[in-house]
Design a protein around this motif. Structure first.
Motif, PDB file in Angstrom:
ATOM      1  N   GLY A  62       1.116  -1.405   0.564  1.00 15.71           N
ATOM      2  CA  GLY A  62      -0.004  -0.554   0.541  1.00 15.71           C
ATOM      3  C   GLY A  62       0.973   1.202   0.430  1.00 15.71           C
ATOM      4  O   GLY A  62       0.619   2.448  -0.708  1.00 15.71           O
ATOM      5  N   ARG A  63       1.837   1.322   0.997  1.00 15.03           N
ATOM      6  CA  ARG A  63       3.027   2.849   1.098  1.00 15.03           C
ATOM      7  C   ARG A  63       3.459   2.721  -0.544  1.00 15.03           C
ATOM      8  O   ARG A  63       3.343   3.431  -0.695  1.00 15.03           O
ATOM      9  CB  ARG A  63       3.887   1.518   1.604  1.00 15.03           C
ATOM     10  N   ALA A  64       4.072   1.458  -0.976  1.00 14.26           N
ATOM     11  CA  ALA A  64       4.700   1.903  -2.562  1.00 14.26           C
ATOM     12  C   ALA A  64       3.352   2.368  -3.260  1.00 14.26           C
ATOM     13  O   ALA A  64       4.095   3.240  -4.649  1.00 14.26           O
ATOM     14  CB  ALA A  64       4.894   0.488  -2.786  1.00 14.26           C
ATOM     15  N   VAL A  65       2.707   1.561  -3.793  1.00 19.10           N
ATOM     16  CA  VAL A  65       1.552   2.164  -4.472  1.00 19.10           C
ATOM     17  C   VAL A  65       1.599   3.558  -4.117  1.00 19.10           C
ATOM     18  O   VAL A  65       0.994   4.484  -5.614  1.00 19.10           O
ATOM     19  CB  VAL A  65       0.546   0.926  -4.721  1.00 19.10           C
ATOM     20  N   ARG A  66       0.909   4.249  -2.993  1.00 17.03           N
ATOM     21  CA  ARG A  66       0.343   5.186  -2.703  1.00 17.03           C
ATOM     22  C   ARG A  66       2.134   6.016  -3.300  1.00 17.03           C
ATOM     23  O   ARG A  66       1.897   7.501  -3.891  1.00 17.03           O
ATOM     24  CB  ARG A  66       0.443   5.672  -1.683  1.00 17.03           C
ATOM     25  N   GLU A  67       3.068   5.644  -2.917  1.00 18.82           N
ATOM     26  CA  GLU A  67       4.016   6.896  -3.158  1.00 18.82           C
ATOM     27  C   GLU A  67       4.502   6.992  -5.143  1.00 18.82           C
ATOM     28  O   GLU A  67       4.476   7.581  -5.604  1.00 18.82           O
ATOM     29  CB  GLU A  67       5.425   6.192  -2.716  1.00 18.82           C
ATOM     30  N   LEU A  68       4.169   5.488  -5.482  1.00 16.92           N
ATOM     31  CA  LEU A  68       4.279   5.404  -7.055  1.00 16.92           C
ATOM     32  C   LEU A  68       3.238   6.625  -7.642  1.00 16.92           C
ATOM     33  O   LEU A  68       3.200   7.603  -8.782  1.00 16.92           O
ATOM     34  CB  LEU A  68       4.816   4.149  -7.932  1.00 16.92           C
ATOM     35  N   LEU A 189       9.685  -0.499 -10.239  1.00 19.20           N
ATOM     36  CA  LEU A 189      10.022  -1.646  -9.424  1.00 19.20           C
ATOM     37  C   LEU A 189       9.432  -1.995  -8.185  1.00 19.20           C
ATOM     38  O   LEU A 189      10.465  -1.441  -7.549  1.00 19.20           O
ATOM     39  CB  LEU A 189      11.413  -2.642 -10.509  1.00 19.20           C
ATOM     40  N   VAL A 190       8.510  -2.677  -7.691  1.00 16.62           N
ATOM     41  CA  VAL A 190       8.092  -2.502  -6.792  1.00 16.62           C
ATOM     42  C   VAL A 190       8.068  -4.212  -6.029  1.00 16.62           C
ATOM     43  O   VAL A 190       8.165  -5.001  -6.791  1.00 16.62           O
ATOM     44  CB  VAL A 190       6.987  -2.405  -6.529  1.00 16.62           C
ATOM     45  N   LEU A 191       9.281  -4.910  -4.872  1.00 15.94           N
ATOM     46  CA  LEU A 191       9.489  -6.113  -4.878  1.00 15.94           C
ATOM     47  C   LEU A 191       9.376  -6.680  -3.654  1.00 15.94           C
ATOM     48  O   LEU A 191      10.343  -5.167  -2.298  1.00 15.94           O
ATOM     49  CB  LEU A 191      10.711  -6.160  -5.357  1.00 15.94           C
ATOM     50  N   SER A 192       9.469  -7.536  -2.858  1.00 18.19           N
ATOM     51  CA  SER A 192       9.893  -7.776  -1.149  1.00 18.19           C
ATOM     52  C   SER A 192       9.453  -9.236  -1.522  1.00 18.19           C
ATOM     53  O   SER A 192       9.429  -9.814  -2.732  1.00 18.19           O
ATOM     54  CB  SER A 192       8.670  -7.755  -0.921  1.00 18.19           C
ATOM     55  N   PRO A 240      14.622   4.125   1.177  1.00 17.25           N
ATOM     56  CA  PRO A 240      16.119   4.008   1.923  1.00 17.25           C
ATOM     57  C   PRO A 240      16.655   2.413   0.933  1.00 17.25           C
ATOM     58  O   PRO A 240      17.068   2.010   1.717  1.00 17.25           O
ATOM     59  CB  PRO A 240      15.869   3.655   3.305  1.00 17.25           C
ATOM     60  N   GLY A 241      16.886   1.803   0.222  1.00 14.69           N
ATOM     61  CA  GLY A 241      17.162   0.722  -0.410  1.00 14.69           C
ATOM     62  C   GLY A 241      16.383  -0.601  -0.564  1.00 14.69           C
ATOM     63  O   GLY A 241      15.317  -0.640  -0.291  1.00 14.69           O
ATOM     64  N   VAL A 242      17.488  -1.266  -0.103  1.00 16.63           N
ATOM     65  CA  VAL A 242      16.476  -2.974   0.015  1.00 16.63           C
ATOM     66  C   VAL A 242      16.425  -2.823   1.837  1.00 16.63           C
ATOM     67  O   VAL A 242      17.689  -3.003   2.232  1.00 16.63           O
ATOM     68  CB  VAL A 242      17.467  -4.185  -0.554  1.00 16.63           C
ATOM     69  N   PRO A 262      11.489 -11.358   8.338  1.00 14.65           N
ATOM     70  CA  PRO A 262      12.622 -11.659   7.491  1.00 14.65           C
ATOM     71  C   PRO A 262      12.264 -11.594   6.058  1.00 14.65           C
ATOM     72  O   PRO A 262      11.680 -12.509   5.434  1.00 14.65           O
ATOM     73  CB  PRO A 262      12.120 -13.489   7.567  1.00 14.65           C
ATOM     74  N   MET A 263      11.567 -10.435   5.815  1.00 19.62           N
ATOM     75  CA  MET A 263      11.490  -9.857   4.295  1.00 19.62           C
ATOM     76  C   MET A 263      12.155  -8.819   4.443  1.00 19.62           C
ATOM     77  O   MET A 263      12.203  -8.114   5.294  1.00 19.62           O
ATOM     78  CB  MET A 263      10.131  -9.728   4.064  1.00 19.62           C
ATOM     79  N   TRP A 264      12.720  -9.369   2.890  1.00 19.22           N
ATOM     80  CA  TRP A 264      13.505  -7.695   2.686  1.00 19.22           C
ATOM     81  C   TRP A 264      12.506  -6.940   1.173  1.00 19.22           C
ATOM     82  O   TRP A 264      12.162  -7.490   0.270  1.00 19.22           O
ATOM     83  CB  TRP A 264      14.699  -8.255   1.917  1.00 19.22           C
ATOM     84  N   CYS A 265      12.480  -5.422   0.882  1.00 15.09           N
ATOM     85  CA  CYS A 265      11.987  -5.132  -0.236  1.00 15.09           C
ATOM     86  C   CYS A 265      12.948  -3.845  -0.481  1.00 15.09           C
ATOM     87  O   CYS A 265      13.777  -3.725   0.204  1.00 15.09           O
ATOM     88  CB  CYS A 265      10.173  -4.631   0.695  1.00 15.09           C
ATOM     89  N   GLY A 266      12.055  -3.372  -1.667  1.00 19.10           N
ATOM     90  CA  GLY A 266      12.287  -1.826  -2.201  1.00 19.10           C
ATOM     91  C   GLY A 266      11.651  -1.515  -3.426  1.00 19.10           C
ATOM     92  O   GLY A 266      11.003  -2.638  -3.831  1.00 19.10           O
ATOM     93  N   VAL A 267      12.006  -0.077  -3.876  1.00 19.84           N
ATOM     94  CA  VAL A 267      11.245   0.447  -4.768  1.00 19.84           C
ATOM     95  C   VAL A 267      12.689   0.880  -5.821  1.00 19.84           C
ATOM     96  O   VAL A 267      13.537   1.358  -5.203  1.00 19.84           O
ATOM     97  CB  VAL A 267      10.355   1.247  -4.700  1.00 19.84           C
TER      98      VAL A 267
END
Length: 271
Positions: A62-68, A189-192, A240-242, A262-267
């Protein structure tokens, strides 16, 4: 919304766990079966951080889509591995910013397709569409997506908690690279992805339990920070990166998660 089944998709089977239905069980949903519930419960018992991570992953989306949709001005999204619809799906978040936003959802589970057809309803100004396809079929996904999206314009590519289901033998990094290469400059690219280097023993135990009960095509592979960062090759990582899920543009409204997740994420943005 149109369904476009393709050959090679596994037929519906409720006797083995499927990623979308297990994810639904972790979120407390009802659209799952005993095999999914068993896999979800046993994996969570092996790693109690799974359920908080799944909820934090949904908040990250949700945060990533709002940002994009807001700061980056993205008005079209390709969401691969959408899962069973729940609250604040990609098109709902994007269309709150711009009712004309267009979204194509991709998944390979007939249960997801049935729910998507019923629930992923666009605003009148925008559009949503659904494609039944496997992430590995890059050419088919991008060809079909062009019925709804204009790939000459920037796209938000959502690969949220999906690439762990692509084994190393199928070269998930190449899949991500081919997707990114076909998108216009300015695409994001939005990835987790589940981490192999946060709570490693618990993650390995939970993945082992899950893989023993999953459909043959749905085994999961956690990866390290460096391996996950490689998925962003060809893009410029946004600050802030991955990072761990709660660290990406944190929102005070999101529930605080206990301990490391236990998950990484980034855009990343394609220049």
């Amino acid at each position: 919304m149109h369904e476009r089944p393709t050959g090679g998709i596994a037929s519906f089977n409720s006797s083995v766990a499927h990623p979308a239905r297990v994810y639904n069980a972790w979120l407390g949903g009802r659209d799952n079966y005993p095999a999914d519930q068993e896999a979800a419960e046993l994996a969570a018992a092996a790693n109690p951080q799974i359920v908080p991570a799944v909820r934090a992953n949904r908040a990250f989306l949700g945060r990533a889509v709002r940002e994009l949709a807001g700061k980056a001005g993205i008005r079209q999204f390709l969401d691969i591995g959408t899962g069973i619809p729940t609250a604040d799906n990609t098109h709902e978040v994007a269309q709150r910013v711009d009712p004309g936003a267009r979204v194509v959802y991709v998944d390979n589970d007939p249960i997801v397709l049935a729910h998507a057809r019923a629930l992923l309803v666009s605003t009148r100004e925008g559009a949503t569409d659904y494609l039944e396809a496997d992430l590995r079929d890059v050419d088919r996904i991008l060809t079909a997506a062009q019925e709804t999206l204009d790939l000459s314009q920037p796209v938000g590519l959502m690969l949220v908690a999906i690439l762990q289901y692509v084994p190393d033998a199928d070269d998930p990094h190449d899949i991500a690279r081919r997707l990114i290469e076909r998108l216009a400059p300015g695409s994001h690219l939005v990835l987790s992805h589940p981490a192999a280097d946060i709570g490693a023993e618990q993650v390995a135990a939970s993945m082992r339990v899950y893989n023993e009960r999953a459909a043959d095509h749905a085994g999961a592979t956690p990866r390290t920070h460096d391996e996950i960062t490689r998925f962003f090759d060809g893009t410029d990582l946004l600050d802030p990166g991955v990072v761990e899920l709660p660290e990406w543009h944190p929102d005070p409204a999101d529930a605080a998660a206990p301990g490391a997740l236990p998950m990484w994420c980034g855009v990343g943005r394609k220049p």
